[in-house]
Scaffold this active site. Structure first.
Site, mmCIF file in Angstrom:
data_model
loop_
_atom_site.group_PDB
_atom_site.id
_atom_site.type_symbol
_atom_site.label_atom_id
_atom_site.label_comp_id
_atom_site.label_asym_id
_atom_site.label_seq_id
_atom_site.Cartn_x
_atom_site.Cartn_y
_atom_site.Cartn_z
ATOM 1 N N CYS A 90 -20.767 -0.625 -3.447
ATOM 2 C CA CYS A 90 -20.767 -1.352 -4.718
ATOM 3 C C CYS A 90 -22.010 -1.141 -5.562
ATOM 4 O O CYS A 90 -21.923 -0.635 -6.677
ATOM 5 C CB CYS A 90 -20.577 -2.843 -4.448
ATOM 6 S SG CYS A 90 -19.099 -3.169 -3.500
ATOM 7 N N ASP A 145 0.855 -1.183 0.000
ATOM 8 C CA ASP A 145 0.000 0.000 0.000
ATOM 9 C C ASP A 145 0.888 1.229 0.000
ATOM 10 O O ASP A 145 1.943 1.229 0.639
ATOM 11 C CB ASP A 145 -0.916 0.001 1.245
ATOM 12 C CG ASP A 145 -2.173 0.823 1.019
ATOM 13 O OD1 ASP A 145 -3.267 0.245 1.037
ATOM 14 O OD2 ASP A 145 -2.042 2.054 0.800
ATOM 15 N N GLY A 177 -27.602 0.000 -0.387
ATOM 16 C CA GLY A 177 -26.543 0.996 -0.223
ATOM 17 C C GLY A 177 -25.193 0.317 -0.371
ATOM 18 O O GLY A 177 -25.092 -0.743 -0.987
HETATM 19 C C1 UGA Z 1 -22.194 -6.676 -3.133
HETATM 20 C C2 UGA Z 1 -22.403 -8.041 -3.810
HETATM 21 O O1 UGA Z 1 -23.393 -8.800 -3.106
HETATM 22 C C3 UGA Z 1 -21.097 -8.843 -3.836
HETATM 23 O O2 UGA Z 1 -21.287 -10.051 -4.569
HETATM 24 C C4 UGA Z 1 -20.018 -7.987 -4.535
HETATM 25 O O3 UGA Z 1 -18.762 -8.651 -4.551
HETATM 26 C C5 UGA Z 1 -19.865 -6.667 -3.800
HETATM 27 O O4 UGA Z 1 -21.138 -5.977 -3.809
HETATM 28 C C6 UGA Z 1 -18.813 -5.855 -4.515
HETATM 29 O O5 UGA Z 1 -18.991 -5.562 -5.702
HETATM 30 O O6 UGA Z 1 -17.755 -5.615 -3.939
HETATM 31 P P1 UGA Z 1 -22.028 -5.825 -0.579
HETATM 32 O O7 UGA Z 1 -22.232 -4.469 -1.177
HETATM 33 O O8 UGA Z 1 -20.913 -6.044 0.373
HETATM 34 O O9 UGA Z 1 -21.831 -6.911 -1.770
HETATM 35 O O10 UGA Z 1 -23.359 -6.222 0.217
HETATM 36 P P2 UGA Z 1 -24.735 -6.955 -0.123
HETATM 37 O O11 UGA Z 1 -24.930 -8.030 0.861
HETATM 38 O O12 UGA Z 1 -24.833 -7.329 -1.547
HETATM 39 O O13 UGA Z 1 -25.790 -5.793 0.192
HETATM 40 C C7 UGA Z 1 -25.840 -4.601 -0.594
HETATM 41 C C8 UGA Z 1 -27.055 -3.776 -0.207
HETATM 42 O O14 UGA Z 1 -28.253 -4.421 -0.625
HETATM 43 C C9 UGA Z 1 -27.209 -3.566 1.309
HETATM 44 O O15 UGA Z 1 -27.620 -2.233 1.556
HETATM 45 C C10 UGA Z 1 -28.306 -4.537 1.708
HETATM 46 O O16 UGA Z 1 -29.036 -4.125 2.838
HETATM 47 C C11 UGA Z 1 -29.176 -4.514 0.455
HETATM 48 N N1 UGA Z 1 -29.979 -5.751 0.268
HETATM 49 C C12 UGA Z 1 -29.365 -6.945 0.031
HETATM 50 C C13 UGA Z 1 -31.359 -5.666 0.308
HETATM 51 O O17 UGA Z 1 -31.955 -4.584 0.515
HETATM 52 N N2 UGA Z 1 -32.089 -6.808 0.090
HETATM 53 C C14 UGA Z 1 -31.509 -8.013 -0.159
HETATM 54 O O18 UGA Z 1 -32.240 -9.018 -0.345
HETATM 55 C C15 UGA Z 1 -30.117 -8.087 -0.174
#
Ligand code: UGA
Length: 450
Positions: free
Chosen positions: A270, A34, A267
């Site tokens: 990603c 880093d 949110g």
């Molecule tokens: C997301 C993807 O799920 C990963 O596969 C990917 O690698 C990652 O982005 C990335 O590109 O780095 P992440 O953002 O860590 O992962 O979290 P998630 O679990 O996907 O949740 C994202 C948002 O969607 C959160 O705000 C969560 O509350 C919301 N969400 C998720 C919902 O509102 N409903 C759902 O059924 C699932």
């Protein structure tokens, strides 16, 4: 037979550190590099600068086994490296055009490899990047006369924050894109030990296809969430139950139940960025991308739900005190980037409400981005809720899910609860005398007649 490689991971953020820990756990020698010397000093002292379950332990195992080191010296990092993973940030200014995506750190990371690699090294894009980024890195390699020695692969990550270690150790699939066989052979050697332990589909493609698989996967998951959030609004109007709709749909294996949890919008670092990013790519290619374009719009509607529900319950927000449970964009992380919880806090403060915010781990990061007269940071749910006119559940941390209506009623000034994540039992809250609002549920009971 598997070979142990020397791997450099450039960037020690979420994706980078998880990559360091997991690649080392499969027997490779991994250097975390880093440019931020302070971060390296802290990592050498065993300190992980964000909350991710299991990560500090796995890193410590790698360090103890002599397979993990950290450095801020590029020459030391790249010496004898077979592979260099680029895991740096790709910030955006939030506009939906390609210019708003800042890929300068990706370019700088590629330049470090070009300047310091002392032999054949595969440069791997792990940061999420628009299609064609690998071609730009290849052009840099040619410009600096290193074609033939340095090649470029795309190997997107699919980890979720809060479950990052488990997702990376046992992924649903590994995707590798490269445009030549020799590069593919090196990448197969990277993943051979992991595949020997936990078999999963290994998807080998050309490079631009892998780049698109990543963006399309995130946009598709975001689209599922937006779709169920729109169905939730219909359920609120009709008296149907959105979770039962999601279950009924999810049994169809072509649809699947995952990511059909309705809520207050997605949110994080990603989905918001990747959806607008992919939409921008479409327009850059003179394509419309209407489905993807509407996902973000739909998400913005979902994000308005909490304030509307609180207004319905409280009449006027001005002068009301609202306890907000959760600041992180999802449970088990202290990440507050694009957190809907904080968007709601801002909107409530702007409307003249007082907000009492709490979160098990994310308060310090939240304090750096939300501020304002009327905001109080509280170290526990009890402290936040005591004396408030209403409680709003923003992030489904297990300790908030477990709170009972009786407990909350004993702390609140008036029994009003707003559940943005469909985790509280509405019937139990109503039986306890609450005015209760929940995403995907008709206000005033399942049939709206109580
Ligand atoms: C997301 C993807 O799920 C990963 O596969 C990917 O690698 C990652 O982005 C990335 O590109 O780095 P992440 O953002 O860590 O992962 O979290 P998630 O679990 O996907 O949740 C994202 C948002 O969607 C959160 O705000 C969560 O509350 C919301 N969400 C998720 C919902 O509102 N409903 C759902 O059924 C699932």
């Amino acid at each position: 037979m598997t070979t142990s490689l020397k791997i450099v991971v450039i960037g020690t953020g979420h994706v980078g550190l998880v990559s360091v820990a997991t690649l080392a756990s499969f027997g490779h020698t991994v250097v975390g590099f880093d440019v931020n010397a302070d971060t390296i000093t802290r990592l050498r002292a065993g300190e992980v600068h964000f909350h991710e379950p299991g990560l500090a332990d796995l890193l410590a195992e790698g360090v103890a086994a002599g397979r993990v080191t950290f450095t801020a010296d590029p020459a030391e990092a790249l010496q004898g490296a077979d592979v260099a993973f680029i895991c740096v940030g790709t910030p955006t200014s939030g506009e939906d055009d390609l210019e708003s995506l800042d890929l300068s750190m990706v370019q700088a990371a590629a330049r470090v490899v070009i300047d310091y690699a002392d032999g054949a090294t595969v440069i791997v894009e792990k940061s999420t990047v628009p299609p064609g980024t690998g071609d730009r890195i290849e052009a840099m390699i040619a410009l600096h006369g290193r074609t033939g020695e340095l090649t470029v692969a795309s190997n997107p990550e699919f980890l979720r924050e809060g479950q990052a270690v488990e997702d990376t150790l046992r992924p649903d699939r590994i995707v590798v894109g490269a445009n030549d066989e020799a590069t593919h052979a090196v990448m197969e050697a990277v993943y051979a030990p992991q595949l020997a332990q936990h078999g999963c589909p290994y998807v080998a493609t050309d490079r631009v296809t892998a780049e698109i698989i990543k963006q399309a996967s995130n946009a598709f998951l975001a689209m599922k969430i937006s779709f169920i959030n729109e169905i939730a609004a219909l359920c609120e109007s009709t008296g149907a139950d959105v979770n039962a709709v999601a279950d009924g749909m999810g049994h169809d294996r072509r649809i699947g139940r995952a990511f059909l949890n309705a809520g207050i919008g997605y949110g994080g670092s990603c989905f918001p960025k990747d959806v607008t990013g992919l939409y921008a790519v479409f327009r850059d290619h003179d394509l419309v991308g209407q489905v993807i374009g509407s996902v973000q719009w739909s998400n913005e509607q979902a994000m308005e739900w909490p304030v509307k529900a609180l207004k319905r319950a409280l009449w006027n927000l001005k002068g009301s005190t609202i306890a907000v449970l959760g600041a992180a964009f999802k449970p088990h992380t202290d990440d507050v980037r694009e957190s809907v919880a904080l968007h709601v806090v801002d909107a409530l403060l702007a409307a003249g409400a007082k907000v009492r915010l709490t979160d098990p781990v994310a308060l310090p990061k939240a304090a750096a981005v939300v501020d304002g007269e009327g905001l109080t940071m509280c170290t526990s749910a009890e402290e936040a809720v005591t004396g408030a006119d209403a409680v709003f559940l923003a992030t489904e941390w297990p300790e908030y899910v477990r709170l009972s209506p009786a407990e909350l009623a004993s702390w609140l000034a008036t029994p009003i609860a707003v559940d943005g994540r469909i985790v509280w039992d509405g019937d139990a809250f109503e039986a306890a005398g609450f005015t209760f609002h929940q995403v995907g549920r008709k206000p005033g009971g399942r049939n709206g007649n109580q």
